[in-house]
Design a protein around this motif. Structure first.
Motif, short mmCIF file in Angstrom:
data_model
loop_
_atom_site.label_atom_id
_atom_site.label_comp_id
_atom_site.label_asym_id
_atom_site.label_seq_id
_atom_site.Cartn_x
_atom_site.Cartn_y
_atom_site.Cartn_z
N HIS A 463 0.81 -1.22 0.00
CA HIS A 463 0.00 0.00 0.00
C HIS A 463 0.85 1.27 0.00
CE1 HIS A 463 1.04 -0.33 4.25
NE2 HIS A 463 0.74 0.94 4.39
N GLN A 464 2.12 1.18 0.28
CA GLN A 464 2.94 2.39 0.43
C GLN A 464 3.20 3.09 -0.89
OE1 GLN A 464 3.96 3.91 3.05
NE2 GLN A 464 3.79 2.49 4.76
N SER A 465 3.45 2.34 -1.93
CA SER A 465 3.87 2.93 -3.20
C SER A 465 2.66 3.24 -4.08
CB SER A 465 4.85 1.99 -3.90
OG SER A 465 5.48 2.64 -4.98
N PHE A 466 2.91 3.44 -5.36
CA PHE A 466 1.89 3.90 -6.31
C PHE A 466 1.15 2.71 -6.92
CE2 PHE A 466 5.06 7.22 -6.14
CZ PHE A 466 4.31 8.37 -6.08
N PHE A 467 -0.12 2.92 -7.20
CA PHE A 467 -0.91 2.01 -8.00
C PHE A 467 -1.22 2.60 -9.37
CE2 PHE A 467 -1.76 0.36 -3.77
CZ PHE A 467 -1.74 -1.01 -3.97
N LEU A 468 -1.14 3.93 -9.49
CA LEU A 468 -1.41 4.63 -10.75
C LEU A 468 -0.10 5.25 -11.22
CD1 LEU A 468 -4.73 6.41 -9.71
CD2 LEU A 468 -4.49 4.27 -10.98
N TYR A 469 0.45 4.70 -12.30
CA TYR A 469 1.74 5.17 -12.78
C TYR A 469 1.93 4.68 -14.21
CZ TYR A 469 2.89 0.39 -11.44
OH TYR A 469 2.89 -0.97 -11.31
N LEU A 470 2.88 5.30 -14.88
CA LEU A 470 3.32 4.89 -16.21
C LEU A 470 4.83 4.66 -16.16
CD1 LEU A 470 1.36 7.50 -18.38
CD2 LEU A 470 0.78 5.09 -18.10
N LEU A 471 5.29 3.61 -16.81
CA LEU A 471 6.71 3.29 -16.81
C LEU A 471 7.37 3.87 -18.05
CD1 LEU A 471 6.65 -0.46 -15.68
CD2 LEU A 471 7.31 1.52 -14.31
N THR A 472 8.53 4.47 -17.88
CA THR A 472 9.36 4.90 -19.00
C THR A 472 10.61 4.04 -19.12
OG1 THR A 472 10.49 6.56 -17.64
CG2 THR A 472 8.51 7.26 -18.82
#
Length: 736
Positions: A463-472
């Motif tokens: 739960h600490q990090s992101f669930f909504l993100y895009l990878l580059t």
């Protein structure tokens, strides 16, 4: 007197006023638009702002690879790589023995699927694990509107399905010595029980070596489930069926699927026969605790030329992503502990675009200039990194927008379990040389061991990090707080232009005089009824019915699928014909101008009112879709926003005959042609894959995959994008 003074003092005490609740953001936006309506009445200002915001939205999207941040471990309890790996050559030797036995068994001419499953069960049982078998039937993916929002494999088995057509999953469970049975970690290895190849055997070897180690370690606090998923009907089908039954209690004693429908094929417990061990294979469906994470292990069928590498697949249905910490620990352990090269999918055609290379060089120059002014300004990246980051970002957007899982891990996200697929690419010479093969198995097994050990340290779910993100890249990401800026700038002109058109319509003369009785015929103060609200009502009614037609178009494939022996091209032609026919019928019956007297003749400025309502509907649809699947909204906005903003009656532009109006006519015709969903699909597919093998039937096949996986992108295309395109075409050919 004292009592009177006390009462007077109490009466004189000022009352503390209650704080007024703050209005909601949407209300604040409406108040701002109304209070600044004079600004929106100036066409040139609104047009300039629209161009600025749209350009800024596209530029912000192109800047995302530059603004990407390095990944980091948010949850301190994970502690990846803090302990030396325990996997040794002993476990690798046992895994090689399993591969040898499977290979020799499948080389026999009379080898059967049940023989391979019996062998795997025996190896699991020898380790002391609880072994069980799970039978499932393949799911027939057919479009059904009532089941659209259920999971792709929702347990519906057709009545006429062959009872002999079924798969069997083999499940082994290790009970944690330091746990209470409430949490579990899942390992998945796809396994074709009919025809086993070398890569699947290596996948089983990696999982078995780790599984063998975990039966002897004292630190295990979570149960470990090893699912050998039967992939003869696809890698996703077996995993999804097992997960469905895992989360749905089965009260029959058999623990198998559809015992009543296929009683003659329920004897899967013949797998227990002829085992050399005295351990039993459990008849019931065995369960462990709540799943903390899941790893799908695959060895790729192709090899890398220079070094062992690892590909991570994370996209699930409707653009869902696992917690970023799970990807971070895999990337950290693979790169810094096992020396594997980690990569994620990218759009390879973008790597050769000259304009993208030029843009990367510009950003690189701006970065050098910024650092020369202030060394603390960290802006700009090398042009090569920008090109590769853009290709990876485009791939991440594309696969999230499709809403289709990129691997068996997608079945876990339907149950809110963080899962990824790890596809390991061995070096070319790794499988031929015994020493290199053992080293490959050892490094891969230690990677899985490290990930399991990190997840084992967690006291709660990710739960600490992101669930909504895009990878580059595997080590860089763009968070939701950054990429939503590009979307907000892109769609910002829609409410601005809609408000401007509303102000213009309010300032126009849309009043109609009412015939009065004879006694008042000569009266100077004739009463009037304004038609402003009626005009908006008529436009809203038309927009509503077009979107209602979009829902009808979305339901038509259910009936087209009932036609036997229908090719994709024929199905697509029938779909287009029925869509046009239903639009004509709905326009004549419900939204025809002759349905009310006030629209018997086209009014001046009616197209502007219709465009304003269309822009409002497009804005609402894009914002709602951005909540469900941001990537679909972003890609759709890149096509919808210019088309909606530029929509203008061609008749008025042709009459004007100026350079600006003629260019707008050409621009609108091009946007209207490319914006048609099948044409847009063919253009995009041809740009990336070539136009040689593209045909109209491919669009039907693509849409069929969307509804088979219950992707919200299908509803977005049918109920938001397509109606807005039809309304824009209606505005272009409006009778002014």
């Amino acid at each position: 007197m004292v009592a009177e003074k006390e009462s007077e003092s109490e009466s004189e005490t000022p009352l503390i006023p209650r704080a007024r609740p703050k209005p909601r953001p949407i209300v604040q936006l409406g108040i701002f638009l109304i209070s600044h309506s004079l600004l929106f009445s100036k066409h040139r200002l609104v047009s300039f702002c629209s161009v600025v915001f749209s350009t800024a939205g596209v530029l912000a999207l192109l800047l995302l690879p530059v603004l990407a941040k390095n990944t980091y471990i948010s949850e301190n309890a994970l502690m990846p790589g803090s302990v030396a790996p325990m996997l040794s050559n002993q476990e690798v030797a046992e895994a090689n023995r399993l591969v040898k036995d499977l290979t020799s068994l499948n080389s026999k001419p009379l080898a059967s699927a049940i023989g391979s499953q019996r062998l795997i069960s025996q190896y699991m049982s020898n380790l002391g694990a609880e072994v069980s078998h799970h039978k499932f039937h393949p799911q027939l993916n057919q479009f059904h509107p009532l089941h659209f929002f259920s999971s792709p494999d929702s347990g519906r088995v057709e009545q006429n399905i062959s009872c002999a057509l079924h798969g069997v999953n083999t499940v082994g469970i290790i009970r944690a010595p330091r746990g209470d049975g409430k949490e579990a970690i899942v390992l998945v290895t796809p396994f074709n029980s009919v025809k086993l190849n070398q890569n699947e055997a290596l996948s089983l070897a990696i999982a078995y070596s780790v599984f063998s180690l975990l039966t002897r370690v004292p630190w295990l606090a979570k149960d470990v489930i090893w699912l050998v998923a039967d992939s003869q009907f696809g890698e996703y089908s077996g995993v999804a069926a097992w997960l469905r039954d895992y989360h749905t209690p089965v009260f029959s004693g058999l623990g198998t699927l559809d015992a009543e429908m296929c009683p003659e094929s329920n004897n899967i417990y013949g797998l227990n026969e002829n085992l050399s061990t005295k351990r039993t294979i459990y008849d019931g469906f065995k369960r462990a605790g709540t799943m903390a994470a899941a790893l799908v292990i695959k060895v790729a069928d192709r090899s890398e030329q220079y070094e062992d590498s690892l590909s991570i697949y994370a996209e699930a249905s409707n653009g869902q992503m696992p917690n970023l910490d799970l990807i971070n620990i895999v990337n950290y352990l693979a790169v810094h502990r096992q020396g594997l090269r980690v990569k994620v999918e990218k759009f390879w055609p973008l790597l050769g675009l000259k304009w993208l290379k030029t843009l990367g060089e510009i950003f690189e120059s701006l970065g050098h200039l910024a650092r020369s002014v202030n060394p603390q300004w960290k802006f700009g990246i090398p042009a090569a990194d920008y090109i590769e980051g853009s290709a990876t970002l485009a791939s991440s957007l594309y696969y999230q927008a499709l809403g289709v899982p990129t691997g068996p891990h997608g079945a876990f996200r339907d149950y809110q379990v963080d899962a990824i697929t790890l596809e390991i690419f061995p070096k070319v010479s790794s499988l031929d040389n015994k020493v290199r093969k053992n080293d490959f198995l050892l490094r891969s097994g230690r990677l899985i061991e490290g990930v399991i050990r990190s997840v084992n340290n967690l006291l709660e779910k990710f739960h600490q990090s992101f669930f909504l993100y895009l990878l580059t890249s595997p080590g860089k990401f763009v968070s939701v707080g950054v990429y939503m800026i590009a979307f907000a700038l892109l769609v910002a002109p829609l409410p601005m232009v809609a408000a401007s058109l509303y102000v213009d319509a309010s300032n126009s003369d849309y009043s109609l005089k009412i015939d009065k009785p004879a006694p008042f015929a000569n009266a100077s103060d004739e009463p009037c009824i304004t038609l402003k609200s009626w005009k908006w009502l008529f436009a809203a009614k038309k927009v509503f019915f077009v979107h209602l037609w979009g829902s009808v178009v979305s339901l038509l494939p259910y009936f087209i699928c009932q036609i036997p022996s229908c090719t994709p091209t024929t199905s697509f032609i029938i779909w287009v014909f029925l869509s046009i026919l239903s639009l004509v019928v709905m326009y004549i019956v419900l939204a025809s101008p002759s349905s009310h007297a006030n629209e018997s003749q086209p009014q001046r400025g009616e197209w502007a009112i219709l465009k304003s309502v269309t822009l409002s509907a497009a804005f609402i649809g894009l914002c709602l879709m951005s909540v469900i699947n941001f990537a679909s909204a972003e890609i759709g906005g890149l096509l919808m926003v210019p088309m909606c903003l530029m929509a203008h009656p061609l008749k008025l532009d042709v009459k004007a005959r100026s350079i600006r109006t003629v260019s707008r006519v050409v621009y609108n015709l091009v946007l209207g042609f490319i914006g048609f969903p099948p044409i847009a699909f063919i253009v995009l597919k041809g740009a990336f894959e070539g136009f040689s093998g593209v045909n109209v039937g491919d669009f039907w096949s693509w849409v069929e995959s969307l509804w088979a996986w219950n992707s919200a992108t299908y509803l977005y295309i049918g109920m938001v994008y397509l109606p807005c395109w039809v309304l824009c075409i209606h505005i272009l050919f409006h009778r002014c």
